[in-house]
Design a protein around this motif. Sequence first.
Motif, PDB file in Angstrom:
ATOM      1  N   UNK A  35      41.993  37.546  30.131  1.00 33.91           N
ATOM      2  CA  UNK A  35      41.885  37.942  31.122  1.00 33.91           C
ATOM      3  C   UNK A  35      42.160  38.755  31.943  1.00 33.91           C
ATOM      4  N   UNK A  36      41.866  39.669  32.453  1.00 37.46           N
ATOM      5  CA  UNK A  36      41.761  40.900  33.044  1.00 37.46           C
ATOM      6  C   UNK A  36      40.816  41.183  34.347  1.00 37.46           C
ATOM      7  N   UNK A  37      40.978  41.825  35.433  1.00 35.60           N
ATOM      8  CA  UNK A  37      40.355  42.775  36.360  1.00 35.60           C
ATOM      9  C   UNK A  37      40.555  44.211  36.782  1.00 35.60           C
ATOM     10  N   UNK A  38      40.108  43.803  38.079  1.00 36.41           N
ATOM     11  CA  UNK A  38      40.159  45.354  38.848  1.00 36.41           C
ATOM     12  C   UNK A  38      41.000  44.713  40.010  1.00 36.41           C
ATOM     13  N   UNK A  39      42.157  44.414  40.534  1.00 37.79           N
ATOM     14  CA  UNK A  39      42.790  44.927  41.705  1.00 37.79           C
ATOM     15  C   UNK A  39      43.453  45.323  42.373  1.00 37.79           C
ATOM     16  N   UNK A  43      43.985  47.976  37.480  1.00 36.89           N
ATOM     17  CA  UNK A  43      43.541  46.972  36.303  1.00 36.89           C
ATOM     18  C   UNK A  43      44.841  45.811  35.858  1.00 36.89           C
ATOM     19  N   UNK A  44      44.619  44.927  36.162  1.00 35.87           N
ATOM     20  CA  UNK A  44      45.222  43.448  35.999  1.00 35.87           C
ATOM     21  C   UNK A  44      45.412  42.239  35.326  1.00 35.87           C
ATOM     22  N   UNK A  49      48.045  37.758  38.520  1.00 35.82           N
ATOM     23  CA  UNK A  49      47.593  37.734  39.489  1.00 35.82           C
ATOM     24  C   UNK A  49      48.083  36.110  39.999  1.00 35.82           C
ATOM     25  N   UNK A  50      47.461  35.315  39.083  1.00 31.55           N
ATOM     26  CA  UNK A  50      48.005  33.805  39.898  1.00 31.55           C
ATOM     27  C   UNK A  50      48.980  33.221  39.771  1.00 31.55           C
ATOM     28  N   UNK A  60      52.203  43.470  39.679  1.00 28.05           N
ATOM     29  CA  UNK A  60      51.084  43.728  38.850  1.00 28.05           C
ATOM     30  C   UNK A  60      50.668  44.752  38.270  1.00 28.05           C
ATOM     31  N   UNK A  61      50.458  46.190  38.285  1.00 22.99           N
ATOM     32  CA  UNK A  61      50.258  47.274  37.581  1.00 22.99           C
ATOM     33  C   UNK A  61      50.482  46.696  36.125  1.00 22.99           C
ATOM     34  N   UNK A  62      49.544  46.897  34.921  1.00 21.79           N
ATOM     35  CA  UNK A  62      49.822  46.925  34.062  1.00 21.79           C
ATOM     36  C   UNK A  62      49.481  48.180  32.682  1.00 21.79           C
TER      37      UNK A  62
END
Length: 167
Positions: A35-39, A43-44, A49-50, A60-62
């Motif tokens: 799963x990915x999202x913008x945080x 992009x993380x 994030x969980x 968090x950055x990947x």
Amino acid sequence: MTAKNTPENFWARVHVGKPHECWEWQGAKTSSGYGNLSWHGLHVQAHRVAYFLRHGGIALPTNFRQEGVAKRYRRFVLHKCDNRLCCNPDHLFLGSMRANLLDAYSKGRKVQPRSQHANAKLTATQVVAIRQRYDAGKNTQQQLAAEFGVTQRVISLIVRRESYKDI
């Protein structure tokens, strides 16, 4: 914190089940199935994030979208359940890159033994012969290296079982 980057908004995109169940991410996914999202503009991966929201203590950055760039974070968030979409914090734990790879090999997600690697110079039969001959005192490491077309260091790693461990 923008309205989009709140814990509530994040958890709204996770199918939260019972405590022992996998809580699957319902948003976008990477090509490798995470799963990915913008945080906060970065992009993380959702499982990071969980973990961050429950336990904190990780970056968090990947940079997973940058082709050919290795992940640069020091602590990986691993899945006990091996479900890449799972965001249940009870299924997540911290580990190093080495721990992540060992976990993958031990659970059969990575199955390529080093002796079968595309860059392996020696066959299993050759490795066995090298060990037997060296253990019997028939040859020095230098002699074996010259005969098999590798360096003395490669022979040293083989006889100490630090290389070709699967043989």
